[in-house]
Design an enzyme around this catalytic site. Structure first.
Site, PDB file in Angstrom:
ATOM      1  N   GLU A  53       0.885  -1.075   0.122  1.00 37.57           N
ATOM      2  CA  GLU A  53       0.019   0.064   0.068  1.00 37.57           C
ATOM      3  C   GLU A  53       0.842   1.287  -0.270  1.00 37.57           C
ATOM      4  O   GLU A  53       1.595   1.604   0.962  1.00 37.57           O
ATOM      5  CB  GLU A  53      -0.844   0.156   1.240  1.00 37.57           C
ATOM      6  CG  GLU A  53      -2.189   0.866   1.152  1.00 37.57           C
ATOM      7  CD  GLU A  53      -1.721   2.306   1.682  1.00 37.57           C
ATOM      8  OE1 GLU A  53      -1.321   3.206   0.854  1.00 37.57           O
ATOM      9  OE2 GLU A  53      -1.908   2.639   2.936  1.00 37.57           O
ATOM     10  N   LEU A  54       1.234   1.795  -0.989  1.00 36.67           N
ATOM     11  CA  LEU A  54       2.057   3.039  -1.370  1.00 36.67           C
ATOM     12  C   LEU A  54       1.405   4.116  -1.342  1.00 36.67           C
ATOM     13  O   LEU A  54       0.280   4.592  -1.018  1.00 36.67           O
ATOM     14  CB  LEU A  54       3.036   2.575  -2.548  1.00 36.67           C
ATOM     15  CG  LEU A  54       3.419   1.203  -2.670  1.00 36.67           C
ATOM     16  CD1 LEU A  54       4.431   0.615  -3.864  1.00 36.67           C
ATOM     17  CD2 LEU A  54       4.620   0.739  -1.347  1.00 36.67           C
ATOM     18  N   CYS A  88      -2.105   8.790   2.707  1.00 29.70           N
ATOM     19  CA  CYS A  88      -2.241   8.456   1.344  1.00 29.70           C
ATOM     20  C   CYS A  88      -3.418   8.661   0.716  1.00 29.70           C
ATOM     21  O   CYS A  88      -3.306   8.793  -0.311  1.00 29.70           O
ATOM     22  CB  CYS A  88      -1.649   6.889   1.237  1.00 29.70           C
ATOM     23  SG  CYS A  88      -0.088   6.317   1.976  1.00 29.70           S
TER      24      CYS A  88
END
Length: 452
Positions: free
Chosen positions: A227-228, A261
């Site tokens: 999960e970037l 994010c």
């Protein structure tokens, strides 16, 4: 040695010793041994442990929240909410997870085939500082319910949070070795992934960290969930409720001081309502109160560090040099802490490097789109594909956005947020695999199909 620094004051806090090579080896061996027993523990008992962990988080909510606020700067109110969300996450898997692990039977030409969900072993998690409890719970709750065991390499900034999670799980009665904190530096992760006793790895973090972990996992032929970053679009069309959209857009941009994010980072507004939305949005951003994160009246605390704040300020300067106009805020605030004001930039060249990056701070870029095709093209014109938010009351437009925006998640007329019930993750350079929901539970399990 790890040193906590309060980003609101610059004051040093607690210190935490790094593990030696021998200590790391001992913990991996303990995890491997613990897995052999934990995998055989009845599912109902594993679920009961999650319930007890949820109770520990609830009982210690204020103390846990204060640790997070002092280590990475989020407001105390948001930290308390995060701890509460963690309790809900543990409880969700305790109450609903067993049904997700029921065997599934298929009819084949040769007769019935049944898929069983079986654990595989120790799972390594490399976790970030921005949601220091929730990011870990997204991994550890399904891991323990599945019968796997967990090893946590947390961010250097939030070692106090890592230790607190460890303490809570032990206090809830977890058997020795089923979850262990590893206070180590990032350069030790490659060796852990290569260790044959560790079966999989999950990472939430930057693109660079994701590439390194994926490369190591690839060499070891191990499953990895990434999960970037994200540069989420927030699209506003003419049929939207502009007052509500502007209010939510500001909240979505500055949540966690813009260090999420799935923050709304790029506001893409239809030309017909651009000026009207921009006026409302700037008013909402101007009203954001930055200050002492312990103060209930504060909307936004400091960034996680002076270095992180300076990175965002440099990105703003790059946008201005390229022709972007800073309409408000976006400046360092006086004092010792890592504070800055919420800001809005317009007239940004869409192909500028910063417009293609993830800006991890409370600065919004606002773009004009002539129609829905232009809005979708702008939304997709970045390397990321994590989340998105679209504001329209036109059903056909909603369907177009759901179909055509390249993202793992889309929120319609609401702010995007994670929830334990629903899968979370992205596409493109935002990573692959899913956390949460049934898919997050199944990611690191052996889906064994039995014929006959």
């Amino acid at each position: 040695m790890f040193q906590s620094i309060d980003p609101a004051t610059g004051t040093p806090g607690a210190t935490f010793a790094e593990l030696t090579t021998d200590e790391v080896e001992a913990r991996i061996a303990r995890a491997h041994d613990a897995y052999r027993q934990w995998r055989l523990v009845p599912l109902a008992e594993r679920a009961a442990l999650l319930e007890r962990i949820a109770e520990r988080f609830e009982a210690d909510k204020r103390r846990l929240a204060e640790i997070a606020t002092r280590e990475m700067g989020k407001t105390l109110a948001s930290a308390i909410a995060e701890v509460g969300k963690c309790a809900a996450g543990f409880r969700h898997y305790a109450q609903n997870g067993p049904a997700m692990l029921e065997p599934v039977t298929f009819q084949t030409a040769a007769g019935p085939a049944t898929t069983h969900y079986l654990p595989q072993g120790p799972v390594l998690a490399v976790m970030p500082w921005n949601f220091p409890y929730w990011q870990v719970v997204r991994f550890v709750a399904p891991t323990l319910l599945a019968g796997n065991v967990g090893l946590l390499k947390h961010a250097s900034l939030t070692q106090g949070c890592a230790a607190a999670i460890d303490e809570a799980i032990i206090a809830a009665g977890a058997p020795a070795g089923v979850f262990q904190n590893l206070p180590i530096r990032a350069d030790k992760v490659d060796a852990l992934i290569a260790d044959p006793r560790i079966v999989a790895v999950t990472l939430t973090g930057s693109e660079g960290a994701g590439m390194k972990v994926a490369e190591s996992a690839g060499r070891a032929l191990k499953k990895v969930v990434l999960e970037l970053g994200g540069s989420d679009p927030f699209i506003v069309m003419p049929s939207a409720d502009l007052d509500e959209a502007a209010k939510v857009a500001a909240k979505a941009r500055v949540q966690n001081t813009g260090q999420s994010c799935i923050c709304a980072k790029r506001m893409i507004v239809h030309a017909d309502v651009y000026d009207a939305f921009l006026d409302r949005f700037c008013a909402a951003m101007r009203a954001v109160a930055a200050g002492d994160p312990m103060d209930p009246a504060t909307d936004m605390g400091p960034l996680s560090s002076i270095e992180q704040r300076d990175t965002v300020l440099d990105q703003i300067e790059q946008l201005k040099a390229a022709g972007g106009r800073l309409l408000l805020g976006g400046e360092a605030l006086p004092g010792r802490g890592a504070f800055m004001s919420a800001g809005v930039v317009v007239d940004v060249p869409v192909d500028h490097p910063v417009a293609q990056e993830e800006v991890f701070g409370p600065i919004a870029m606002v773009f004009r789109a002539d129609d829905i095709d232009a809005a979708i093209a702008l939304a997709n014109d970045v390397p990321f594909g994590l989340g998105s938010s679209v504001w329209t009351n036109d059903a056909d437009e909603q369907a177009r956005f759901v179909r055509d925006i390249e993202a793992g998640m889309t929120a319609v007329n609401r702010m995007l947020a994670s929830s334990p019930e629903a899968p979370f993750g992205g596409v493109k350079r935002s990573g692959h695999g899913r956390e949460l929901g049934p898919y997050g539970l199944h990611e690191f399990m052996n889906l064994k199909t039995v014929f006959g």
